[in-house]
Design a protein around this motif. Structure first.
Motif, mmCIF file in Angstrom:
data_model
loop_
_atom_site.group_PDB
_atom_site.id
_atom_site.type_symbol
_atom_site.label_atom_id
_atom_site.label_comp_id
_atom_site.label_asym_id
_atom_site.label_seq_id
_atom_site.Cartn_x
_atom_site.Cartn_y
_atom_site.Cartn_z
ATOM 1 N N LEU A 156 119.988 12.033 63.481
ATOM 2 C CA LEU A 156 118.729 12.652 63.914
ATOM 3 C C LEU A 156 118.290 13.750 62.948
ATOM 4 C CD1 LEU A 156 119.397 12.702 67.735
ATOM 5 C CD2 LEU A 156 117.464 11.558 66.601
ATOM 6 N N VAL A 157 119.245 14.507 62.419
ATOM 7 C CA VAL A 157 118.905 15.538 61.433
ATOM 8 C C VAL A 157 118.348 14.880 60.174
ATOM 9 C CG1 VAL A 157 119.894 17.282 59.884
ATOM 10 C CG2 VAL A 157 120.469 17.300 62.321
ATOM 11 N N THR A 158 118.961 13.775 59.741
ATOM 12 C CA THR A 158 118.444 13.047 58.583
ATOM 13 C C THR A 158 117.016 12.584 58.833
ATOM 14 O OG1 THR A 158 120.658 12.324 57.931
ATOM 15 C CG2 THR A 158 118.800 11.024 57.102
ATOM 16 N N LEU A 159 116.763 12.006 59.991
ATOM 17 C CA LEU A 159 115.414 11.567 60.337
ATOM 18 C C LEU A 159 114.457 12.750 60.366
ATOM 19 C CD1 LEU A 159 113.355 9.455 61.319
ATOM 20 C CD2 LEU A 159 114.195 9.881 63.658
ATOM 21 N N HIS A 160 114.879 13.845 60.982
ATOM 22 C CA HIS A 160 114.034 15.035 61.138
ATOM 23 C C HIS A 160 113.627 15.625 59.781
ATOM 24 C CE1 HIS A 160 112.368 18.493 63.176
ATOM 25 N NE2 HIS A 160 113.158 19.310 62.497
ATOM 26 N N GLN A 161 114.470 15.460 58.776
ATOM 27 C CA GLN A 161 114.155 15.988 57.450
ATOM 28 C C GLN A 161 113.003 15.248 56.781
ATOM 29 O OE1 GLN A 161 118.039 15.792 55.618
ATOM 30 N NE2 GLN A 161 118.559 17.871 56.291
ATOM 31 N N THR A 162 112.759 14.011 57.187
ATOM 32 C CA THR A 162 111.656 13.244 56.587
ATOM 33 C C THR A 162 110.516 12.999 57.570
ATOM 34 O OG1 THR A 162 112.761 11.159 57.122
ATOM 35 C CG2 THR A 162 113.146 12.082 54.922
ATOM 36 N N GLU A 163 110.847 12.878 58.848
ATOM 37 C CA GLU A 163 109.851 12.633 59.888
ATOM 38 C C GLU A 163 110.193 13.535 61.075
ATOM 39 O OE1 GLU A 163 109.499 8.461 60.888
ATOM 40 O OE2 GLU A 163 110.192 7.900 58.899
ATOM 41 N N PRO A 164 109.537 14.679 61.185
ATOM 42 C CA PRO A 164 109.906 15.632 62.239
ATOM 43 C C PRO A 164 109.946 14.993 63.635
ATOM 44 C CG PRO A 164 108.304 16.604 60.751
ATOM 45 C CD PRO A 164 108.420 15.146 60.383
ATOM 46 N N VAL A 165 111.009 15.348 64.373
ATOM 47 C CA VAL A 165 111.171 14.904 65.757
ATOM 48 C C VAL A 165 111.128 16.131 66.661
ATOM 49 C CG1 VAL A 165 112.524 12.866 65.128
ATOM 50 C CG2 VAL A 165 113.694 14.977 65.684
ATOM 51 N N ASN A 166 110.900 15.915 67.926
ATOM 52 C CA ASN A 166 110.897 16.971 68.925
ATOM 53 C C ASN A 166 112.192 17.777 68.805
ATOM 54 O OD1 ASN A 166 110.961 18.503 71.299
ATOM 55 N ND2 ASN A 166 110.776 16.742 72.668
ATOM 56 N N VAL A 167 112.079 19.085 68.663
ATOM 57 C CA VAL A 167 113.253 19.942 68.509
ATOM 58 C C VAL A 167 114.188 19.821 69.713
ATOM 59 C CG1 VAL A 167 112.176 22.041 69.440
ATOM 60 C CG2 VAL A 167 114.026 22.216 67.770
ATOM 61 N N ASN A 168 113.657 19.477 70.879
ATOM 62 C CA ASN A 168 114.521 19.318 72.050
ATOM 63 C C ASN A 168 115.442 18.105 71.932
ATOM 64 O OD1 ASN A 168 113.891 21.622 73.468
ATOM 65 N ND2 ASN A 168 112.229 20.667 74.593
ATOM 66 N N VAL A 169 115.067 17.132 71.126
ATOM 67 C CA VAL A 169 115.961 16.001 70.856
ATOM 68 C C VAL A 169 117.201 16.526 70.130
ATOM 69 C CG1 VAL A 169 116.232 13.887 69.493
ATOM 70 C CG2 VAL A 169 114.169 14.242 70.855
ATOM 71 N N LEU A 170 116.986 17.361 69.126
ATOM 72 C CA LEU A 170 118.104 17.926 68.369
ATOM 73 C C LEU A 170 118.935 18.869 69.243
ATOM 74 C CD1 LEU A 170 116.197 18.686 65.048
ATOM 75 C CD2 LEU A 170 117.686 16.740 65.542
ATOM 76 N N ARG A 171 118.279 19.680 70.037
ATOM 77 C CA ARG A 171 118.997 20.610 70.920
ATOM 78 C C ARG A 171 119.828 19.840 71.944
ATOM 79 N NH1 ARG A 171 114.824 24.131 73.692
ATOM 80 N NH2 ARG A 171 116.638 25.275 74.427
ATOM 81 N N TYR A 172 119.245 18.797 72.522
ATOM 82 C CA TYR A 172 119.945 18.019 73.547
ATOM 83 C C TYR A 172 121.202 17.373 72.987
ATOM 84 C CZ TYR A 172 120.685 14.869 77.494
ATOM 85 O OH TYR A 172 121.228 14.219 78.576
ATOM 86 N N ILE A 173 121.071 16.716 71.857
ATOM 87 C CA ILE A 173 122.212 15.982 71.299
ATOM 88 C C ILE A 173 123.305 16.954 70.859
ATOM 89 C CG2 ILE A 173 121.564 15.719 68.860
ATOM 90 C CD1 ILE A 173 122.520 12.774 71.075
ATOM 91 N N ASN A 174 122.932 18.133 70.397
ATOM 92 C CA ASN A 174 123.915 19.156 70.029
ATOM 93 C C ASN A 174 124.674 19.638 71.260
ATOM 94 O OD1 ASN A 174 125.197 21.074 68.204
ATOM 95 N ND2 ASN A 174 123.988 22.601 69.276
ATOM 96 N N ARG A 175 123.967 19.923 72.348
ATOM 97 C CA ARG A 175 124.618 20.376 73.580
ATOM 98 C C ARG A 175 125.469 19.274 74.201
ATOM 99 N NH1 ARG A 175 121.136 23.785 72.614
ATOM 100 N NH2 ARG A 175 120.747 25.706 73.743
ATOM 101 N N LEU A 176 124.994 18.028 74.076
ATOM 102 C CA LEU A 176 125.708 16.924 74.703
ATOM 103 C C LEU A 176 127.122 16.779 74.134
ATOM 104 C CD1 LEU A 176 125.886 14.593 76.657
ATOM 105 C CD2 LEU A 176 124.683 13.168 74.964
#
Length: 182
Positions: free
Chosen positions: A136-156
């Motif tokens: 998801l971080v790789t994807l976010h670096q080229t195509e921004p994703v909802n920051v809550n996606v990154l926060r959720y997966i980190n907490r999970l």
């Protein structure tokens, strides 16, 4: 509800591309497809944990909610890119982390993944979750994703680590620890 998947084999992916929405096709090694596939793999690993018939009904219910959330996350990463990962979903995980971790003794050393089949499977899900986070971080670096996606997966991944500790204690009070000075 109508049939959403009336045909499973379409042969449209035989050329190495796949559909992610109406009219949009991507290579099967595209960062978005890597992220979606890893989230799917994570969901399956959590399903394996659930298949062991957890004695802890609160944990079983929470992991079912996580599986639902992971499907939402996959949907958010496909057209029409509708945001589904909300602050409330992060709060849900934060609550699990706080309440579940409060039942455990403090860590004094790194834990070896294992303990029993449920805990080991939970550790496997945790490592898949970490890989999902990297994709998801790789994807976010080229195509921004909802920051809550990154926060959720980190907490999970933290939730899964704590769940593994709890599950390991179903069969023993000792968790397998790293013996760094052996």
């Amino acid at each position: 509800m109508s049939n959403r998947l009336s045909k499973i084999t379409t042969r449209t992916g035989d050329d190495g591309n796949t559909s992610v929405g109406p009219g949009e096709r991507l290579s099967k090694n595209h960062a978005r497809i890597e992220a979606l596939g890893t989230i799917d793999e994570l969901n399956s690993a959590i399903g394996m944990i659930q298949a062991y018939k957890l004695h802890n009904s609160e944990m079983a219910k929470a992991l079912t909610q996580v599986q639902q959330d992971l499907f939402d996350m996959g949907g958010e990463l496909c057209p029409p890119y509708r945001e589904t990962m909300s602050d409330e979903k992060i709060v849900f995980l934060d609550h699990l982390i706080e309440t579940w971790n409060a039942t455990l003794p403090p860590l004094k050393e790194f834990i070896l993944p294992g303990g029993n089949i449920k805990a080991a499977t939970c550790h496997l899900a945790r490592t898949i979750c970490r890989r999902a986070e990297r994709t998801l971080v790789t994807l976010h670096q080229t195509e921004p994703v909802n920051v809550n996606v990154l926060r959720y997966i980190n907490r999970l991944s933290d939730v899964l680590f704590i769940a593994a500790r709890i599950l390991a204690r179903e069969t023993t009070t000792d968790e397998p620890l790293w013996e760094h000075e052996r």
